[in-house]
Design a protein around this motif. Structure first.
Motif: not given
Length: 241
Positions: A12-18
């Motif tokens: 699960l890769l759910l980062p903050d947006p760039v």
């Protein structure tokens, strides 16, 4: 980033947006290797905003490039590239129609764009990878499959019901869904079926654009809700703060 997902596992890769700053040149390449189409899964979120709007920076970056690749058992099944570049000023004003449009002109009025990749393993109850009669506990592959299948099923039904109509102004949020054909024979021409260890993966690509980052964040949070049963409600909630 180079990530590997073993059998009976989910990434699960759910980062903050760039959020590129003014004059920034940003580039990333993310490669994901799934070991087993019967039990390896992934949910990959790649998204970006128009910039630091509080500082008056909106679509002011020079270049943004993001590449995502998904490999399953050594075969590349997906390559997606997002490339945005500010046009170079040629100094000529002879023909304004021939001048390339700026990033702002191409992407406004939306301020946040997201691409979501969902890779679903084959149904473990039909591939012999789990015992469906085991009542002691539902195995992780089964729970993973059910959660991802529920997400995709709901989104597919909603998307199929959408009717496109001409609007006088842009919608606050728009999205699209495209299936990934991972059963294509060309991907497995030199593989014996026994090497696939149980079945084929499937998946979708979802693209979202919103007038604000919060609109996109809320849409993602609601659409991926079944994941909280895999990782816990608190962990899921923290993924979209």
């Amino acid at each position: 980033m180079d990530a590997r997902v073993s059998s009976d596992a989910i990434l699960l890769l759910l980062p903050d947006p760039v959020t590129p700053f003014s004059s920034a040149s940003y580039s990333q390449t993310q490669t994901f290797h799934l070991e087993d189409p019967a039990s390896s899964a992934a949910v990959i979120l790649d998204w970006f905003t128009s910039g630091r709007m509080a500082r008056g920076e909106e679509w002011d970056f020079e270049r943004y490039r993001s590449t995502n690749e998904v490999w399953i058992q050594g075969r590349r099944v997906l390559r997606d590239v997002m490339l945005l570049e500010s046009p170079q000023d040629s100094g000529s004003t002879a023909n304004s129609f021939s001048q390339p449009r700026s990033v702002r002109e191409r992407l406004a009025p939306y301020a946040c764009y997201a691409t979501l990749f969902i890779i679903i393993p084959s149904d473990p109850t039909t591939t012999g990878t789990t015992n469906p009669t085991d009542s002691s506990a539902i195995s992780f592959p089964v729970r993973t499959y059910k959660a991802l299948a529920e997400i995709v099923s709901r989104l597919s039904e909603t998307y199929d019901a959408i009717r496109q109509m001409q609007a006088s102004s842009p919608e606050d949020l728009v999205w699209s869904l495209s299936p990934l054909n991972m059963r294509a024979p060309s991907l497995y021409t030199d593989l014996d079926r026994s090497e696939l260890r149980g079945g084929f993966s499937s998946g979708v690509i979802i693209r979202v654009a919103g007038l604000t980052t919060e609109l996109v964040r809320n849409w993602l949070r609601g659409s991926l809700r079944p994941l909280d049963g895999l990782i816990g409600r608190d962990a899921y909630k923290n993924a979209f703060v």
